[in-house]
Scaffold this active site. Structure first.
Site, short mmCIF file in Angstrom:
data_model
loop_
_atom_site.label_atom_id
_atom_site.label_comp_id
_atom_site.label_asym_id
_atom_site.label_seq_id
_atom_site.Cartn_x
_atom_site.Cartn_y
_atom_site.Cartn_z
N GLU A 171 -5.09 -1.63 1.47
CA GLU A 171 -4.22 -0.33 1.73
C GLU A 171 -2.94 -0.40 1.07
OE1 GLU A 171 -3.36 1.15 5.58
OE2 GLU A 171 -5.40 0.38 6.37
N ARG A 172 -2.60 0.66 0.44
CA ARG A 172 -1.12 0.92 -0.14
C ARG A 172 -0.06 0.41 1.00
NH1 ARG A 172 1.10 7.08 -1.07
NH2 ARG A 172 0.63 7.19 1.20
N ASN A 203 -4.47 3.68 -2.05
CA ASN A 203 -5.35 2.95 -1.14
C ASN A 203 -6.65 2.77 -2.20
OD1 ASN A 203 -3.75 3.05 1.48
ND2 ASN A 203 -3.84 4.90 0.85
N ASN A 233 4.21 2.39 6.78
CA ASN A 233 3.72 1.09 6.20
C ASN A 233 4.63 0.05 6.49
OD1 ASN A 233 0.93 1.91 5.29
ND2 ASN A 233 2.24 2.86 3.70
N CYS A 245 -3.23 8.59 8.56
CA CYS A 245 -3.70 7.25 8.95
C CYS A 245 -4.82 7.71 10.03
CB CYS A 245 -2.38 6.41 9.53
SG CYS A 245 -2.94 5.08 10.08
N HIS A 296 -6.37 8.08 -2.30
CA HIS A 296 -7.40 7.01 -2.15
C HIS A 296 -8.07 6.87 -3.62
CE1 HIS A 296 -7.30 5.72 2.09
NE2 HIS A 296 -6.74 7.24 2.22
N ASN A 323 -7.61 -2.40 12.94
CA ASN A 323 -6.28 -1.75 12.11
C ASN A 323 -5.28 -1.53 13.32
OD1 ASN A 323 -5.76 1.24 10.14
ND2 ASN A 323 -4.92 -0.69 10.01
N CYS A 347 -10.00 1.03 7.76
CA CYS A 347 -8.94 2.01 7.04
C CYS A 347 -9.72 3.34 7.33
CB CYS A 347 -8.67 1.83 5.73
SG CYS A 347 -7.64 2.89 5.05
N SER A 359 -8.87 6.69 7.07
CA SER A 359 -8.65 7.75 5.89
C SER A 359 -9.44 7.26 4.63
CB SER A 359 -7.18 8.03 5.54
OG SER A 359 -6.36 6.81 5.15
N GLY A 360 -9.40 5.78 4.58
CA GLY A 360 -9.92 5.33 3.64
C GLY A 360 -11.60 5.34 3.62
N ASN A 410 -3.50 11.39 2.02
CA ASN A 410 -3.08 10.05 1.18
C ASN A 410 -3.87 9.63 0.11
OD1 ASN A 410 -4.85 9.18 2.96
ND2 ASN A 410 -3.87 7.32 3.78
N GLN A 447 0.50 -0.46 10.72
CA GLN A 447 1.51 0.66 10.55
C GLN A 447 2.22 0.95 11.70
OE1 GLN A 447 -2.04 1.15 9.05
NE2 GLN A 447 -0.96 0.74 7.19
N1 LIG Z 1 -1.82 2.71 3.81
C1 LIG Z 1 -2.02 3.99 4.16
C2 LIG Z 1 -1.52 4.36 5.32
C3 LIG Z 1 -2.50 4.04 6.54
C4 LIG Z 1 -4.08 4.30 6.36
C5 LIG Z 1 -5.13 3.45 7.13
N2 LIG Z 1 -4.44 2.52 8.49
C6 LIG Z 1 -5.97 4.58 7.91
O1 LIG Z 1 -6.37 4.42 9.08
O2 LIG Z 1 -6.35 5.63 7.55
C7 LIG Z 1 -1.06 4.84 3.12
O3 LIG Z 1 -0.28 4.22 2.70
O4 LIG Z 1 -1.69 5.88 2.62
#
Ligand SMILES: N[C@H](CCC[C@H](N)C(=O)O)C(=O)O
Length: 283
Positions: free
Chosen positions: A205-206, A187, A67, A76, A155, A13, A214, A216-217, A153, A47
């Protein structure tokens, strides 16, 4: 004006990191954010990560995440590990505290070179995700009944057993990202349980689409799968770009949610200077 940047990635990422503490002249517009993220017309990344001086004594620096579509994200995970590594090298320490929209994130550089970030407690209420109306975030009224939470964020995670078909994230992901249930979009994680303490995860991802990882994902996927009884609270998450270890610890006090600790790689690739005009002596 030329802008110095650093290219980094966490399990594939990838990020363009701008440290504005030493180049305050760089004025970030949505157009410049989109241009820097563009893999054909700019530098290219999932990002853009912007560093500023911390507003207070608890944190070592402030971090913002954008993003490619110009939207700002509150969290993130993979970039947080990269920034922690960047700042640890700059400061000569192995502990760094990041100030983010999601709160204060303590991070540490481990002896094996991996980075651990305390991503804070998941927010489980519909108002926190957020959702468009009151509902139980444990099983949303969407295909495959995903659970939803916020790690700073939004999910939603679709959880599948070891066998059986899984929808194509590139097809269903954008449909759910923009679903009316998510007023700030979301996300969308597609998790396949391999064992209670091991899952395979892909995330639409959003604002960025399908990425190799990801962070946070991965945190949200373990929280959501554990809430649905499919996963243990400590779980290895295999993503396209590598492996993340997630540990949703027990709360310190009853009635609270435990913090989610994410451990994984952070890699420095190269530094460069971005300028939208040719240098004088470009011979
Ligand atoms: N696209 C995500 C942010 C990046 C999250 C991801 N790259 C990570 O490592 O958590 C959002 O808009 O909430």
């Amino acid at each position: 004006m030329p802008i110095e940047f650093h290219k980094m990635h966490g399990a594939g990422n990838d990020f363009v990191v701008l440290d504005l503490r030493n180049q305050p002249h760089a004025s970030l517009t949505p157009g410049l954010i989109t241009k820097l993220c563009d893999r054909h017309r700019g530098i290219g990344c999932d990002q853009l990560v912007v560093l500023n001086a911390a507003r207070g004594s608890e944190a070592d620096l402030a971090v913002a995440f954008f993003n490619p579509d110009g939207s700002e994200a509150g969290a993130c995970g993979n970039a947080s590990r990269c920034v922690a590594l960047f700042e640890s090298k700059r400061m000569g320490t192995d502990r760094v505290a990041l100030q983010t929209m999601a709160g204060l994130l303590p991070a540490s550089i481990n002896e094996d070179g991996r980075v651990t970030v305390d991503m804070g407690a998941p927010r489980l209420d519909w108002t926190d995700v957020p959702l468009a109306h009151p509902c139980d975030t444990l099983a949303l009224d969407l295909p495959h009944r995903p659970a939803a939470c916020s790690m700073g964020n939004p999910h939603a995670t679709l959880v599948f057993g070891p066998e059986g078909d899984m929808p194509d994230p590139a097809a269903l992901g954008p449909v759910l990202e923009h679903h009316a249930l998510f007023p700030e979009r979301a996300n969308i994680g597609f998790a396949r349980m391999i064992a209670p303490d091991c899952m395979r995860l892909r995330v639409w991802e959003r604002g960025a689409g399908l990425t190799l990882a990801c962070g946070s994902g991965a945190c949200a996927a373990v929280v959501n799968a554990a809430r649905q009884g499919h996963a243990a609270r400590a779980c290895t998450v295999e993503v396209d770009g590598g492996v993340l270890d997630i540990d949703w610890r027990m709360p310190d006090r009853p009635g609270e949610e435990g913090h989610v600790f994410m451990t994984g790689p952070a890699t420095f690739v190269f530094s460069g200077v971005f300028s939208d005009s040719l240098p004088e002596d470009h011979s």
